[in-house]
Design a protein around this motif. Structure first.
Motif, PDB file in Angstrom:
ATOM      1  N   PHE A  66      -6.533   8.389   6.655  1.00 17.45           N
ATOM      2  CA  PHE A  66      -6.636   8.145   8.089  1.00 17.45           C
ATOM      3  C   PHE A  66      -5.829   6.915   8.525  1.00 17.45           C
ATOM      4  O   PHE A  66      -5.840   6.538   9.676  1.00 17.45           O
ATOM      5  N   GLU A  67      -5.153   6.267   7.566  1.00 10.55           N
ATOM      6  CA  GLU A  67      -4.474   5.016   7.906  1.00 10.55           C
ATOM      7  C   GLU A  67      -3.099   4.925   7.226  1.00 10.55           C
ATOM      8  O   GLU A  67      -2.896   4.155   6.288  1.00 10.55           O
ATOM      9  N   PRO A  68      -2.125   5.737   7.696  1.00  7.66           N
ATOM     10  CA  PRO A  68      -0.781   5.602   7.121  1.00  7.66           C
ATOM     11  C   PRO A  68      -0.222   4.223   7.466  1.00  7.66           C
ATOM     12  O   PRO A  68      -0.591   3.646   8.490  1.00  7.66           O
ATOM     13  N   ASN A  69       0.626   3.719   6.612  1.00  6.46           N
ATOM     14  CA  ASN A  69       1.157   2.362   6.836  1.00  6.46           C
ATOM     15  C   ASN A  69       2.666   2.427   7.068  1.00  6.46           C
ATOM     16  O   ASN A  69       3.416   2.719   6.141  1.00  6.46           O
ATOM     17  N   PRO A  70       3.101   2.162   8.300  1.00  6.81           N
ATOM     18  CA  PRO A  70       4.542   2.259   8.582  1.00  6.81           C
ATOM     19  C   PRO A  70       5.343   1.109   7.981  1.00  6.81           C
ATOM     20  O   PRO A  70       6.571   1.123   8.008  1.00  6.81           O
ATOM     21  N   ASN A  71       4.642   0.117   7.430  1.00  5.54           N
ATOM     22  CA  ASN A  71       5.349  -1.111   6.998  1.00  5.54           C
ATOM     23  C   ASN A  71       5.762  -1.131   5.529  1.00  5.54           C
ATOM     24  O   ASN A  71       6.318  -2.123   5.071  1.00  5.54           O
ATOM     25  N   SER A  73       7.742  -1.345   2.398  1.00  2.15           N
ATOM     26  CA  SER A  73       9.162  -1.699   2.321  1.00  2.15           C
ATOM     27  C   SER A  73       9.935  -0.678   1.488  1.00  2.15           C
ATOM     28  O   SER A  73      11.127  -0.516   1.659  1.00  2.15           O
ATOM     29  N   ARG A  74       9.227  -0.003   0.572  1.00  5.23           N
ATOM     30  CA  ARG A  74       9.913   0.967  -0.273  1.00  5.23           C
ATOM     31  C   ARG A  74       8.952   2.076  -0.691  1.00  5.23           C
ATOM     32  O   ARG A  74       7.751   1.993  -0.409  1.00  5.23           O
ATOM     33  N   LEU A  75       9.507   3.088  -1.348  1.00  5.46           N
ATOM     34  CA  LEU A  75       8.660   4.240  -1.714  1.00  5.46           C
ATOM     35  C   LEU A  75       7.551   3.815  -2.689  1.00  5.46           C
ATOM     36  O   LEU A  75       6.401   4.191  -2.531  1.00  5.46           O
ATOM     37  N   TYR A  76       7.924   3.048  -3.707  1.00 12.22           N
ATOM     38  CA  TYR A  76       6.911   2.524  -4.639  1.00 12.22           C
ATOM     39  C   TYR A  76       6.700   1.055  -4.288  1.00 12.22           C
ATOM     40  O   TYR A  76       7.440   0.194  -4.768  1.00 12.22           O
ATOM     41  N   SER A  77       5.731   0.768  -3.443  1.00  8.33           N
ATOM     42  CA  SER A  77       5.646  -0.603  -2.940  1.00  8.33           C
ATOM     43  C   SER A  77       5.020  -1.540  -3.971  1.00  8.33           C
ATOM     44  O   SER A  77       4.383  -1.105  -4.936  1.00  8.33           O
ATOM     45  N   THR A  78       5.220  -2.829  -3.723  1.00 10.43           N
ATOM     46  CA  THR A  78       4.798  -3.850  -4.684  1.00 10.43           C
ATOM     47  C   THR A  78       3.294  -4.132  -4.558  1.00 10.43           C
ATOM     48  O   THR A  78       2.674  -3.829  -3.535  1.00 10.43           O
ATOM     49  N   GLY A  79       2.767  -4.789  -5.580  1.00 10.32           N
ATOM     50  CA  GLY A  79       1.355  -5.161  -5.566  1.00 10.32           C
ATOM     51  C   GLY A  79       1.011  -6.034  -4.365  1.00 10.32           C
ATOM     52  O   GLY A  79      -0.044  -5.883  -3.758  1.00 10.32           O
ATOM     53  N   THR A  80       1.914  -6.948  -4.008  1.00  9.11           N
ATOM     54  CA  THR A  80       1.656  -7.863  -2.878  1.00  9.11           C
ATOM     55  C   THR A  80       1.477  -7.059  -1.589  1.00  9.11           C
ATOM     56  O   THR A  80       0.587  -7.353  -0.780  1.00  9.11           O
ATOM     57  N   GLU A  81       2.311  -6.046  -1.420  1.00  3.15           N
ATOM     58  CA  GLU A  81       2.204  -5.236  -0.195  1.00  3.15           C
ATOM     59  C   GLU A  81       0.920  -4.428  -0.162  1.00  3.15           C
ATOM     60  O   GLU A  81       0.322  -4.231   0.892  1.00  3.15           O
ATOM     61  N   ILE A  82       0.514  -3.950  -1.347  1.00  3.94           N
ATOM     62  CA  ILE A  82      -0.723  -3.145  -1.404  1.00  3.94           C
ATOM     63  C   ILE A  82      -1.913  -4.031  -1.053  1.00  3.94           C
ATOM     64  O   ILE A  82      -2.817  -3.622  -0.333  1.00  3.94           O
ATOM     65  N   LYS A  83      -1.883  -5.260  -1.565  1.00  7.22           N
ATOM     66  CA  LYS A  83      -2.983  -6.193  -1.259  1.00  7.22           C
ATOM     67  C   LYS A  83      -3.008  -6.460   0.249  1.00  7.22           C
ATOM     68  O   LYS A  83      -4.066  -6.494   0.877  1.00  7.22           O
ATOM     69  N   ARG A  84      -1.820  -6.632   0.843  1.00 11.72           N
ATOM     70  CA  ARG A  84      -1.742  -6.883   2.293  1.00 11.72           C
ATOM     71  C   ARG A  84      -2.318  -5.683   3.057  1.00 11.72           C
ATOM     72  O   ARG A  84      -3.040  -5.846   4.041  1.00 11.72           O
ATOM     73  N   TYR A  85      -2.016  -4.494   2.570  1.00 10.51           N
ATOM     74  CA  TYR A  85      -2.533  -3.267   3.213  1.00 10.51           C
ATOM     75  C   TYR A  85      -4.078  -3.271   3.165  1.00 10.51           C
ATOM     76  O   TYR A  85      -4.741  -2.956   4.153  1.00 10.51           O
ATOM     77  N   ALA A  86      -4.628  -3.681   1.999  1.00 11.61           N
ATOM     78  CA  ALA A  86      -6.106  -3.745   1.877  1.00 11.61           C
ATOM     79  C   ALA A  86      -6.671  -4.719   2.919  1.00 11.61           C
ATOM     80  O   ALA A  86      -7.657  -4.411   3.610  1.00 11.61           O
ATOM     81  N   ASN A  87      -6.032  -5.877   3.063  1.00 14.65           N
ATOM     82  CA  ASN A  87      -6.487  -6.859   4.066  1.00 14.65           C
ATOM     83  C   ASN A  87      -6.445  -6.251   5.472  1.00 14.65           C
ATOM     84  O   ASN A  87      -7.400  -6.363   6.244  1.00 14.65           O
ATOM     85  N   ASP A  88      -5.301  -5.622   5.782  1.00 14.57           N
ATOM     86  CA  ASP A  88      -5.102  -5.091   7.141  1.00 14.57           C
ATOM     87  C   ASP A  88      -6.139  -4.024   7.469  1.00 14.57           C
ATOM     88  O   ASP A  88      -6.702  -4.014   8.563  1.00 14.57           O
ATOM     89  N   VAL A  89      -6.404  -3.136   6.497  1.00 15.10           N
ATOM     90  CA  VAL A  89      -7.365  -2.058   6.772  1.00 15.10           C
ATOM     91  C   VAL A  89      -8.770  -2.647   6.955  1.00 15.10           C
ATOM     92  O   VAL A  89      -9.494  -2.273   7.884  1.00 15.10           O
ATOM     93  N   ALA A  90      -9.122  -3.606   6.064  1.00 17.85           N
ATOM     94  CA  ALA A  90     -10.471  -4.200   6.171  1.00 17.85           C
ATOM     95  C   ALA A  90     -10.655  -4.871   7.537  1.00 17.85           C
ATOM     96  O   ALA A  90     -11.730  -4.782   8.144  1.00 17.85           O
ATOM     97  N   ASP A  91      -9.583  -5.505   8.021  1.00 14.39           N
ATOM     98  CA  ASP A  91      -9.688  -6.180   9.326  1.00 14.39           C
ATOM     99  C   ASP A  91      -9.712  -5.171  10.468  1.00 14.39           C
ATOM    100  O   ASP A  91     -10.531  -5.264  11.375  1.00 14.39           O
TER     101      ASP A  91
END
Ligand code: FAD
Length: 495
Positions: A66-71, A73-91
């Protein structure tokens, strides 16, 4: 003192726990708490931050349905980006305010009279809840190898799940122990800097080429303006993974041979293109079927061993001394850093992650070990009322964890929705439904690579200590999601 009372408690603030919390809010629960032993949310993506960490399924697929992420940076994104995604969804879904960090759960016990779970926290506090949901993860307890002399090592020792970000590999003599998916990501990064790097391999891993690329700015704008485009890409990447897992892993008799041969050839081609030394290629070639163990994608891992400063050692480790490793063949390698890429303790430490005592004093860990690992729909066990164990045997759908999250969120919707509709106090899966489900899982596993393939030497965490492949739910994501939305409500007793 009366314990603090909640309608629901979720244990674990990784993607599983965040998904459960979002679903609880959707169902109208407000009096709930997420207990997390770490100091922040994200689970896997909080504790792992070693160099090279990236997701190994396309990020378009590795996200909440239910929450695609347009941000990305690449097809296989980095751990840092995944963590940021977790923060964004929780907020965005406002579940962070329900989280209580630095709070480890030590045990939980069902009180049949009060119809609540009493939960003991480290530090002595007890809280009570009507509904208990554990989302404690499969890969959250690091495994430390028991190698003679490891305690005497005088240099630096670091486990990949506890990386020291201030560590500088430049000029170091490093030994990496382990060759799982984590090592495949980390080894090429360390080899860029280290003076000397030796990888100690017990079991070679299947590595296939990775098709990865950056999303250009226009693509991200497109995803933002027309989310449907990203959903279409997701449908495609989902479809590919679904095909791989379903036909490749679970319906081995049907298509597996062809698919396996194709993937095996790809890995062979990659080794051939990247390594000149035939003996080295042979050492890196697994002798078990692809799929027995989580395969991985990399265009850099094999190539690393062609570098003059990188070596592979596969004769086994005899012992460790203060200044290095003595291999089984008697050779000694002087190193200043030991990197433990030894993975996670899955079966002992996670099933369950803490002591859980249900109705009639049933101890979940003991019951699983004495009666086979089992969980109806990957979440429920008889004698454990009002309990959903999201990290259960036969729960994980395979390559993409978010498929698991999706079916579990849909199951919560159906089950907890029905409980509300009936104004019931408790739900509990019936003994019959659970037994039938286990029978079905056993039959399905019988047609998978785990039963029909050659997995003997794979040392795969998909297998439990009794040799049963009881981790993966042997069906397609689509089938699991449909079942979660339609399972007969008579499979549960409501009271
Ligand atoms: C390096 C690495 C790469 C991965 N790559 C992929 C990938 O590409 N694709 C994929 O699908 N999966 C991947 N995974 C699997 C990954 O674990 C899942 O995708 C997902 O993040 C799991 O989420 P979770 O919430 O179930 O568990 P976790 O993220 O492990 O979270 C569990 C949480 O529970 C907490 N917890 C545990 N016990 C207690 C306790 N007693 N009290 C309080 N809190 C507790 C932990 O601290 C943790 O925060 C990877 C895993 C690792 C380690």
């Amino acid at each position: 003192m009366t314990p603090q009372q909640f309608e629901a408690v979720v244990v674990g603030a990784g993607f599983g726990g965040i998904g459960a919390a979002i679903q609880l809010r959707r169902l109208g629960y407000e009096n709930f708490v997420i207990l997390e032993r770490a100091a922040d949310l994200g689970g896997t993506w909080l504790v792992n931050h070693y160099p090279g960490l990236a997701v190994d399924v396309p990020a378009t697929t590795y996200s909440y349905f239910f929450e695609p992420n347009p941000n990305w940076s690449r097809l296989y994104s980095t751990g840092t980006e995944i963590k940021r995604y977790a923060n964004d969804v929780a907020d965005k879904y406002d579940v962070r305010r329900h989280m209580r960090f630095n709070t480890a759960v030590e045990s939980a016990g069902w009180d049949e009279d009060a119809k609540v779970w009493n939960i003991a926290l480290a530090g002595g506090e007890t809280i009570a809840t009507r509904i208990l949901i554990t989302a404690t993860g499969f890969l959250s307890q690091p495994r430390l190898p028991e190698i003679p002399g490891i305690g005497d090592f005088a240099g630096k020792i670091v486990h990949t799940s506890d990386w020291d970000d201030s560590y500088n590999a430049a000029g170091r003599r490093i030994a990496v122990i382990g060759t799982g998916a984590t090592a495949v990501q980390l080894v090429p990064e360390l080899a860029e800097e280290a003076a000397d790097l030796t990888v100690y391999q017990r079991t070679p891993i299947w590595v296939v080429p990775k098709i990865d690329f950056r999303f250009p700015a226009w693509a991200k704008r497109l995803f933002r303006r027309f989310p449907l485009v990203q959903r279409v890409i997701r449908a495609i990447t989902d479809g590919i993974y679904e095909f791989l897992i379903y036909t490749g892993l679970h319906h081995r008799q049907l298509f597996f041979r062809r698919l396996n041969i194709g993937a095996t050839d790809l890995a062979k081609m990659l080794r051939f293109m990247q390594i000149r030394d035939r003996g080295l290629r042979e050492k890196l070639t697994p002798d078990y079927d692809l799929g027995c163990k989580r395969p991985t994608f990399s265009n850099r891992y094999y190539r690393t061993f062609a570098k003059p400063n990188a070596h592979l050692h596969d004769s086994g480790i005899d012992h460790i001394e203060a200044d290095g490793i003595v291999a089984a063949d008697g050779t000694k390698n002087v190193v200043d850093t030991l990197v433990l890429a030894t993975g996670f303790d899955l079966w002992e430490a996670n099933f369950p992650a803490f002591e859980i005592i249900g109705r009639d004093e049933r101890n979940l860990g003991k019951w699983w070990r004495e009666n086979r690992f089992q969980a109806y729909q990957g979440v429920s066990m008889p004698c454990f009322p009002n309990f959903l164990s999201l990290s259960s045997p036969y729960a994980f759908l395979g390559l993409n964890f978010f498929n698991t999250v999706e079916y579990q969120m849909r199951l919560m919707d159906r089950l907890l929705g029905e409980m509300k509709r009936r104004a019931a106090d408790t739900f509990e899966v019936t003994v019959e439904a659970n037994a039938q489900y286990l029978d079905r899982m056993t039959k399905l596993i019988g047609d998978s690579v785990f039963a029909v393939g050659n997995c003997a030497t794979s040392r795969s965490y998909y297998f439990n200590p009794s040799g049963e492949a009881a981790l993966l739910r042997p069906m397609s994501a689509r089938a699991a999601i449909e079942e979660a939305s339609r399972f007969p409500l008579t499979d549960y007793q409501f009271a």
